[in-house]
Scaffold this motif. Structure first.
Motif, PDB file in Angstrom:
ATOM      1  N   GLY A  45       1.879   5.943 -10.267  1.00  0.00           N
ATOM      2  CA  GLY A  45       0.502   6.422 -10.353  1.00  0.00           C
ATOM      3  C   GLY A  45       0.184   7.162 -11.638  1.00  0.00           C
ATOM      4  N   TYR A  65      -2.333   6.230 -14.171  1.00  0.00           N
ATOM      5  CA  TYR A  65      -2.398   5.257 -15.253  1.00  0.00           C
ATOM      6  C   TYR A  65      -3.422   5.666 -16.306  1.00  0.00           C
ATOM      7  CZ  TYR A  65      -0.373   3.080 -11.189  1.00  0.00           C
ATOM      8  OH  TYR A  65       0.399   2.859 -10.078  1.00  0.00           O
ATOM      9  N   PHE A 114       1.695  -0.710  -6.963  1.00  0.00           N
ATOM     10  CA  PHE A 114       0.924   0.221  -7.780  1.00  0.00           C
ATOM     11  C   PHE A 114       0.404   1.351  -6.888  1.00  0.00           C
ATOM     12  CE2 PHE A 114       0.414  -3.999  -9.793  1.00  0.00           C
ATOM     13  CZ  PHE A 114       1.064  -3.727 -10.998  1.00  0.00           C
ATOM     14  N   CYS A 150      -1.363   5.001  -6.060  1.00  0.00           N
ATOM     15  CA  CYS A 150      -2.514   5.766  -6.519  1.00  0.00           C
ATOM     16  C   CYS A 150      -2.074   7.185  -6.863  1.00  0.00           C
ATOM     17  CB  CYS A 150      -3.570   5.810  -5.420  1.00  0.00           C
ATOM     18  SG  CYS A 150      -5.124   6.604  -5.906  1.00  0.00           S
ATOM     19  N   ASP A 190      -6.024   8.589 -10.735  1.00  0.00           N
ATOM     20  CA  ASP A 190      -6.564   7.268 -10.395  1.00  0.00           C
ATOM     21  C   ASP A 190      -7.558   7.361  -9.244  1.00  0.00           C
ATOM     22  OD1 ASP A 190      -4.564   6.230 -12.228  1.00  0.00           O
ATOM     23  OD2 ASP A 190      -3.142   6.562 -10.595  1.00  0.00           O
ATOM     24  N   LEU A 245      -5.237   0.217  -5.065  1.00  0.00           N
ATOM     25  CA  LEU A 245      -4.077   1.098  -5.174  1.00  0.00           C
ATOM     26  C   LEU A 245      -3.706   1.680  -3.813  1.00  0.00           C
ATOM     27  CD1 LEU A 245      -4.971   3.086  -8.428  1.00  0.00           C
ATOM     28  CD2 LEU A 245      -3.390   1.155  -8.211  1.00  0.00           C
ATOM     29  N   HIS A 251       2.726   9.638  -4.783  1.00  0.00           N
ATOM     30  CA  HIS A 251       2.532  10.181  -6.121  1.00  0.00           C
ATOM     31  C   HIS A 251       3.049  11.602  -6.302  1.00  0.00           C
ATOM     32  CE1 HIS A 251       0.912  10.759 -10.078  1.00  0.00           C
ATOM     33  NE2 HIS A 251       0.180  11.780  -9.682  1.00  0.00           N
TER      34      HIS A 251
END
Length: 311
Positions: A48, A50, A78, A80, A84, A189, A215
């Protein structure tokens, strides 16, 4: 230590924060660190964050979106991050609260910070998730005393993300500027990911574990099954999701997972911390002078964009 059983490599990639050149160098180093077949069949879990801070969010997301077609035998996850989530909130991509209440209900708990953080009040703010308003706002205090850096537009340092899409910070035009495939990426995500039968080298030999990737981490003292249920549902009733944005409360592995055993892997904390089965992989933290790192399982090898392997 005996050789681990042959199994799919699992690679967990730390926070990228808009640094495309770091991501490209890290990818080359990961590719050079494994046998070709191992790399081409690996599970890649991106932890996470990005966007924001670095100058190239748009290019980072382009890179990530391209991976499934470039590496069709890999598995890509991917997660979150809190940045994000806030980006997606501004673009109105989050699922509506399950209780039917508007996002504005979540503002009240934090409204004492609205003036200082300069929450967004432009087009579409009336029913925007709290973090979208904070992300796109214009913070009044310009210096971040904790990080020792200047804020880049907002409390989230979101200015470079706006600029990477060709619009000024805080502009409602970002909604039109973000391509549809980027919106889909952000909307899809996941807030948590679980993997069964992940092998990892430990001081006691090779262990087969469940892996939970989230995350920031899981909260201690709260029922893990309930936390996972709410994270899988992407429960947007909560204005601040502790598992995506917490600090001390999510640092350790919850006690009920220690008997399993379970690996808990996260980014978020601007630290590289590997202690037992608690893995925190965020050496970069969005600082331009720090490396972006990843960890390869089962070997527990740390790979950085600054390594010399690609040369």
């Amino acid at each position: 230590m005996s050789e681990p059983p042959k199994t799919r490599a699992v690679i967990c990639v730390g926070d990228i924060h808009g640094f495309i050149t770091k991501l490209q160098s890290l990818w080359k180093n990961l590719e050079g660190s494994l046998d070709r077949s191992e790399f081409e069949t690996a599970t890649l879990i991106f932890l996470g964050d990005y966007c924001d801070r670095g100058p190239a969010t748009r290019q980072v997301i382009d890179f990530l979106i391209s991976l499934p077609s470039r590496y069709p035998r890999q598995k890509h996850v991917f997660l979150c991050g809190n940045h994000d989530l806030a980006f997606a909130a501004f673009l109105r991509l989050l699922p509506a609260p399950a209780d039917g209440c508007g996002f504005s209900e979540g503002w009240r708990e934090y409204e004492a910070s609205e003036e200082r953080e300069g929450w967004f009040k432009g087009e579409g703010y009336e029913d925007m998730h709290l973090q979208g308003r904070r992300w796109s706002g214009k913070i009044k205090v310009k210096f971040n005393t904790v990080k020792g850096t200047e804020y880049q537009g907002s409390i989230y340092d979101a200015g470079p993300t706006f600029e990477s899409y060709g619009v000024p910070h805080g502009s409602a035009d970002l909604v039109k500027a973000v391509p549809d495939d980027h919106k889909k990426f952000l909307a899809d995500l996941v807030w948590v990911h679980e993997e069964d039968d992940v092998f990892v080298n430990t001081d006691d030999g090779v262990k087969c574990c469940k892996l939970i990737a989230v995350h920031a981490g899981l909260e201690k003292g709260k029922d893990v099954k309930e936390q996972l249920k709410l994270l899988k549902a992407r429960d947007t009733r909560v204005p601040k999701v502790e598992a995506l944005s917490g600090r001390k409360s999510v640092w350790d592995i919850p006690e009920e997972l220690t008997a399993s055993p379970a690996i808990v892997v996260s980014g978020h904390h601007a630290k590289l911390h590997v202690e037992g089965l608690r893995l925190i992989i965020d050496e970069g933290g969005g600082y331009k002078d720090r490396p972006v790192a990843a960890i390869i399982l089962p070997s527990m090898k740390i790979i950085r964009d600054t390594d010399e392997l690609a040369k």
